[in-house]
Motif scaffolding. Sequence first.
Motif, PDB file in Angstrom:
ATOM      1  N   ASN A  45       0.857  -1.185   0.000  1.00 46.16           N
ATOM      2  CA  ASN A  45       0.000   0.000   0.000  1.00 46.16           C
ATOM      3  C   ASN A  45       0.894   1.236   0.000  1.00 46.16           C
ATOM      4  OD1 ASN A  45      -2.360  -1.581  -0.050  1.00 46.16           O
ATOM      5  ND2 ASN A  45      -2.224  -1.861   2.156  1.00 46.16           N
ATOM      6  N   SER A  46       0.740   2.135   0.944  1.00 46.93           N
ATOM      7  CA  SER A  46       1.577   3.343   0.957  1.00 46.93           C
ATOM      8  C   SER A  46       2.740   3.227   1.935  1.00 46.93           C
ATOM      9  CB  SER A  46       0.719   4.563   1.311  1.00 46.93           C
ATOM     10  OG  SER A  46       0.200   4.413   2.620  1.00 46.93           O
ATOM     11  N   TRP A  47       3.038   2.002   2.383  1.00 49.16           N
ATOM     12  CA  TRP A  47       4.115   1.774   3.340  1.00 49.16           C
ATOM     13  C   TRP A  47       5.291   1.061   2.683  1.00 49.16           C
ATOM     14  CZ3 TRP A  47       4.189   3.289   8.471  1.00 49.16           C
ATOM     15  CH2 TRP A  47       3.031   3.930   8.910  1.00 49.16           C
ATOM     16  N   ALA A  48       6.498   1.345   3.180  1.00 50.01           N
ATOM     17  CA  ALA A  48       7.714   0.715   2.657  1.00 50.01           C
ATOM     18  C   ALA A  48       8.463   0.045   3.801  1.00 50.01           C
ATOM     19  CB  ALA A  48       8.597   1.764   1.991  1.00 50.01           C
ATOM     20  N   TYR A  49       8.862  -1.211   3.580  1.00 50.72           N
ATOM     21  CA  TYR A  49       9.695  -1.919   4.556  1.00 50.72           C
ATOM     22  C   TYR A  49      11.129  -1.566   4.210  1.00 50.72           C
ATOM     23  CZ  TYR A  49      11.521  -5.636   7.508  1.00 50.72           C
ATOM     24  OH  TYR A  49      12.190  -6.340   8.490  1.00 50.72           O
ATOM     25  N   VAL A  50      11.809  -0.869   5.131  1.00 52.57           N
ATOM     26  CA  VAL A  50      13.114  -0.311   4.825  1.00 52.57           C
ATOM     27  C   VAL A  50      14.180  -0.766   5.812  1.00 52.57           C
ATOM     28  CG1 VAL A  50      12.052   1.742   3.810  1.00 52.57           C
ATOM     29  CG2 VAL A  50      12.761   1.803   6.201  1.00 52.57           C
ATOM     30  N   GLU A  51      15.414  -0.618   5.374  1.00 57.27           N
ATOM     31  CA  GLU A  51      16.578  -0.835   6.239  1.00 57.27           C
ATOM     32  C   GLU A  51      17.339   0.475   6.275  1.00 57.27           C
ATOM     33  OE1 GLU A  51      19.460  -4.435   6.469  1.00 57.27           O
ATOM     34  OE2 GLU A  51      20.247  -3.055   4.961  1.00 57.27           O
ATOM     35  N   GLY A  52      17.537   1.014   7.478  1.00 56.86           N
ATOM     36  CA  GLY A  52      18.241   2.281   7.639  1.00 56.86           C
ATOM     37  C   GLY A  52      19.747   2.116   7.617  1.00 56.86           C
ATOM     38  N   GLU A  53      20.438   3.236   7.691  1.00 55.98           N
ATOM     39  CA  GLU A  53      21.906   3.229   7.691  1.00 55.98           C
ATOM     40  C   GLU A  53      22.461   2.457   8.880  1.00 55.98           C
ATOM     41  OE1 GLU A  53      22.773   7.395   7.618  1.00 55.98           O
ATOM     42  OE2 GLU A  53      22.237   7.601   5.506  1.00 55.98           O
ATOM     43  N   ASP A  54      21.693   2.380   9.972  1.00 57.10           N
ATOM     44  CA  ASP A  54      22.119   1.658  11.169  1.00 57.10           C
ATOM     45  C   ASP A  54      21.703   0.182  11.137  1.00 57.10           C
ATOM     46  OD1 ASP A  54      19.400   1.897  11.461  1.00 57.10           O
ATOM     47  OD2 ASP A  54      19.475   3.025  13.331  1.00 57.10           O
TER      48      ASP A  54
END
Length: 79
Positions: A45-54
């Motif tokens: 939908n309008s959400w993203a599963y992300v991995e941050g710099e940390d």
Amino acid sequence: MEIATPSLRTVCHNVVHLRAKPGNDNELVSQLLMGQTVRVLREENSWAYVEGEDTYRGWADGRWLGEPVTDELEPVAVP
């Protein structure tokens, strides 16, 4: 939707909450700051599963992520 090749996007809001599941009512697991780059691993939908710099992972509201970052750099004219 799984993304074949994860894209890089830039955080475009002061503070973006990372959630355990998509939705503002879910557990807060971390936060992202404006200007940070994240790797988008999946979108729903309008959400993203992300991995941050940390390397923390979570669901971010896609409204607060910029367009995918390309590897191509524009030349800069130096006077």
